[in-house]
Design a protein around this motif. Structure first.
Motif, short mmCIF file in Angstrom:
data_model
loop_
_atom_site.label_atom_id
_atom_site.label_comp_id
_atom_site.label_asym_id
_atom_site.label_seq_id
_atom_site.Cartn_x
_atom_site.Cartn_y
_atom_site.Cartn_z
N ASP A 159 -3.36 4.54 -12.42
CA ASP A 159 -3.51 3.16 -11.95
C ASP A 159 -2.82 2.18 -12.91
N LEU A 165 -5.09 12.27 -1.29
CA LEU A 165 -3.90 11.47 -0.98
C LEU A 165 -2.64 12.20 -1.44
N GLU A 177 0.83 -1.20 0.00
CA GLU A 177 0.00 0.00 0.00
C GLU A 177 0.86 1.25 0.00
N ARG A 194 -8.23 10.50 -4.59
CA ARG A 194 -6.82 10.54 -5.01
C ARG A 194 -6.17 11.90 -4.75
N HIS A 217 -6.36 -0.58 -7.71
CA HIS A 217 -7.57 0.10 -7.24
C HIS A 217 -7.96 -0.38 -5.85
N VAL A 245 1.36 7.13 -6.50
CA VAL A 245 0.29 8.13 -6.66
C VAL A 245 0.85 9.53 -6.39
N VAL A 286 2.11 1.76 -3.54
CA VAL A 286 1.07 2.33 -4.39
C VAL A 286 0.88 3.81 -4.06
N ALA A 287 0.85 4.14 -2.78
CA ALA A 287 0.68 5.55 -2.38
C ALA A 287 1.85 6.39 -2.88
N TYR A 325 -7.17 4.84 1.24
CA TYR A 325 -8.12 5.90 1.56
C TYR A 325 -8.79 5.64 2.91
N HIS A 343 -5.92 -1.68 -3.56
CA HIS A 343 -4.95 -1.14 -2.61
C HIS A 343 -5.29 0.32 -2.27
N LEU A 344 -5.67 1.09 -3.28
CA LEU A 344 -6.00 2.50 -3.05
C LEU A 344 -7.24 2.64 -2.17
N GLU A 345 -8.21 1.77 -2.35
CA GLU A 345 -9.39 1.81 -1.48
C GLU A 345 -8.97 1.61 -0.02
#
Length: 251
Positions: free
Chosen positions: A205, A238, A192, A235, A220, A199, A195-196, A227, A222-224
């Motif tokens: 994505d 973030l 995570e 996004r 997607h 971003v 991924v962050a 958040y 992981h982003l959920e």
């Protein structure tokens, strides 16, 4: 006209102030403190957000209950047309002064507005008491209390105005310290955080999926999770939350 709060009200407010100032808090405002505010004022639910005042762009949200209207995907766009936010933005309502939704518009007028029809009514919200407070720089905080019935008393507004001042101080202090984002990143899994980090560098994505050799659907998901853990709604929040954090871009 000023309102003299009773000793019971002041003791309750002091308990809330202590809780929001607790060291080691890993969110903008503790959800338990919001619950206390709701009990003290007599609200069905309470939410607090942090954002950019000029644009009403949301950076973070804390709510007392899951499924709160502040977490609705359309909330960030609709809040700009909220009569209270318009009042604060145009300075018809002084920043720091609590105002009830029913003070600004009649129920008949509200029933013509998408935010009230699409967000409030389905959740049984009839009235709202909100208090916008300055956090520092372009940032603002917004404390909102929701009721299924019309009306908030002068005593309710006095309490929220008092608590709003303290919440503004806490938000400003944590923003200046890079909190709560720094400590919250420790709650993310290594993937995570990766991924962050991507971003924060502006990757899409699909670009993240290619870099990590996973599917866009996995990114997607992981982003959920990110958040949810960081109390964010989208996004853009973030990216803003990670801006300037040591090691965020190397995550």
């Amino acid at each position: 006209m000023s309102v003299d709060l009773c000793s019971r009200d002041l003791r309750g407010a002091l308990d809330v102030v202590r809780e929001v100032n607790e060291d080691g808090c890993d969110t903008i405002v503790p959800a338990g403190a919001l619950k206390r505010i709701g009990e003290l004022v007599g609200a069905d639910d309470v939410g607090c957000l942090w954002g950019v005042g000029a644009t009403h762009r949301l950076l973070g949200v804390v709510t007392g209950q899951p499924g709160h209207l502040m977490r609705d995907p359309g909330f960030g766009q609709m809040i700009r047309r909220h009569p209270g936010c318009v009042g604060y933005r145009t300075r018809q309502v002084p920043v720091g002064s609590p105002v009830a939704l029913s003070d600004l518009a009649s129920t008949r007028d509200l029933l013509r507005t998408p935010f009230y029809v699409d967000l409030y009514r389905p959740r049984g919200v009839t009235d709202e008491l909100l208090c916008m407070v300055p956090v520092g720089g372009p940032h603002i905080g917004l404390l909102s209390l929701y009721r299924s019935r019309l009306g908030f008393s002068r005593r309710d507004k006095a309490l929220v105005g008092l608590l709003g001042l303290h919440i503004a101080q806490v938000l400003g202090r944590r923003a200046a310290q890079g909190m709560p984002w720094t400590s919250l990143l420790s709650k993310l899994t290594p993937r995570e955080r990766q991924v962050a980090g991507w971003v924060s560098r502006g990757a899409t994505d699909r670009e993240i999926a290619r870099a990590l050799a996973v599917s866009p659907r996995t990114v997607h998901k992981h982003l959920e999770n990110v958040y949810r853990k960081l109390d964010l709604t989208h996004r853009t929040g973030l990216v803003a939350a990670l801006a300037g954090l040591p090691g965020a871009e190397q995550a």
